[in-house]
Design an enzyme around this catalytic site. Structure first.
Site, PDB file in Angstrom:
ATOM      1  N   HIS A   7       0.838  -1.194   0.000  1.00 26.41           N
ATOM      2  CA  HIS A   7       0.000   0.000   0.000  1.00 26.41           C
ATOM      3  C   HIS A   7       0.874   1.245   0.000  1.00 26.41           C
ATOM      4  CE1 HIS A   7       0.701  -1.069   4.204  1.00 26.41           C
ATOM      5  NE2 HIS A   7       0.557   0.214   4.515  1.00 26.41           N
TER       6      HIS A   7
ATOM      7  N   GLU B  67      -1.307   4.393  11.488  1.00 29.09           N
ATOM      8  CA  GLU B  67      -1.366   3.030  10.953  1.00 29.09           C
ATOM      9  C   GLU B  67      -1.318   2.067  12.127  1.00 29.09           C
ATOM     10  OE1 GLU B  67       0.633   0.468   7.342  1.00 29.09           O
ATOM     11  OE2 GLU B  67       1.519   2.362   7.894  1.00 29.09           O
TER      12      GLU B  67
END
Length: 94
Positions: free
Chosen positions: A30, A44
């Protein structure tokens, strides 16, 4: 945020509002880019007691060049040689 899956599939999501949430399945590549004109706060989270990070360029430059140039992705040797071989935490566009 762009998430890349096997089979040359990718999906890009454009988050607009504070509190927007994205999800990346385990092991998928990603990429996050701030395309706005204000600072972005990015959080995250991992469901793991161990964190490991490997940048795309770091991974590609430590993979045999023949495999990268002919199998994983089609790039030329000059592009591969220009990639950073060590992880860069923040990369600014030139």
């Amino acid at each position: 945020m762009t998430v890349v899956a096997t089979g040359n599939k990718a999906r890009t999501m454009d988050f607009q509002e504070e509190g927007d949430v994205g999800y990346v399945e385990k092991t998928l590549l990603h990429y996050i880019e701030n395309t706005g004109d204000t600072d972005m706060i990015f959080l995250e989270m991992f469901k793991s007691s161990h964190y490991q990070d490997l940048s795309l360029s770091e991974w590609l430059t430590h993979t045999p060049p023949e495999l990268v140039m002919g199998g994983i992705c089609v790039i030329d040797k000059a592009t591969l040689d220009a990639m950073p071989k060590e992880e860069k935490l923040v990369v600014s566009p030139k």
